[in-house]
Design an enzyme around this catalytic site. Structure first.
Site, PDB file in Angstrom:
ATOM      1  NE  ARG A   1      32.828  46.778 -14.565  1.00 31.11           N
ATOM      2  CZ  ARG A   1      33.201  47.132 -13.340  1.00 31.11           C
ATOM      3  NH1 ARG A   1      32.367  47.011 -12.333  1.00 31.11           N
ATOM      4  NH2 ARG A   1      34.411  47.616 -13.124  1.00 31.11           N
TER       5      ARG A   1
ATOM      6  CG  HIS B   1      33.805  39.454  -9.729  1.00 27.42           C
ATOM      7  ND1 HIS B   1      33.547  40.074  -8.529  1.00 27.42           N
ATOM      8  CD2 HIS B   1      34.704  40.236 -10.366  1.00 27.42           C
ATOM      9  CE1 HIS B   1      34.275  41.189  -8.442  1.00 27.42           C
ATOM     10  NE2 HIS B   1      34.975  41.313  -9.543  1.00 27.42           N
TER      11      HIS B   1
ATOM     12  CE  LYS C   1      40.610  48.043  -6.484  1.00 27.32           C
ATOM     13  NZ  LYS C   1      39.944  46.948  -7.230  1.00 27.32           N
TER      14      LYS C   1
END
Ligand code: PNS
Length: 137
Positions: free
Chosen positions: A92, A18, A42
């Site tokens: 990613r 991040h 979450k």
């Protein structure tokens, strides 16, 4: 470029991945708002206040970065209130794009907000908040 962008996420906790996107984003955009967003899908380890403190500490060296939190409501509304026209996201893997694509599309449909994707540095390719928590645990 005279532009304002928003970099949203759970940041539970903020990682080096991040931080790299924030530093590179701060180079590309004139102002970057990092927004800690409550994600109802979450269960967070850290409170919003703890995450705010961690993100502020990690970005205090960047003059054009501001940090805020969004505990409810739509991201596009918060972006509008900050004057942001762009959402910045890091990725990613192709799996990240698959996860991000519907969010980018709905945010564009809702408020014409464009999402710009920044590729992760190879050295951060496997770094994630969940992996960091698992290793620490
Ligand atoms: O780091 P995360 O948890 O993958 O980030 C996802 C997040 C929190 C940015 C996303 O769920 C979000 O924007 N939530 C706010 C509510 C919203 O606007 N939802 C509609 C568009 S996704």
């Amino acid at each position: 470029m005279n532009s304002v962008a928003i970099y949203p996420g759970s940041f539970d906790p903020i990682t080096l991945g991040h931080q790299s996107v924030i530093e590179r984003g701060a180079d590309v955009f004139s102002k970057l708002h990092v927004v800690i967003v409550h994600n109802p899908n979450k269960t967070p380890l850290f409170s919003i206040a703890e995450r705010l403190e961690m993100v502020k500490l990690s970005t205090q060296h960047l003059g054009n970065v501001e940090v805020s939190a969004l505990e409810s409501g739509l991201l596009v509304e918060h972006a509008k209130s900050l004057g942001a026209k762009v959402i910045l996201k890091g990725f990613r893997t192709a799996g990240d794009i698959e996860y991000e694509l519907p969010m980018a599309q709905v945010n564009r449909d809702l408020a014409n907000l464009e999402t710009v994707f920044m590729a992760a540095e190879p050295s951060h390719g496997y770094v994630s908040s969940s992996l960091v928590k698992e290793v620490a645990n």
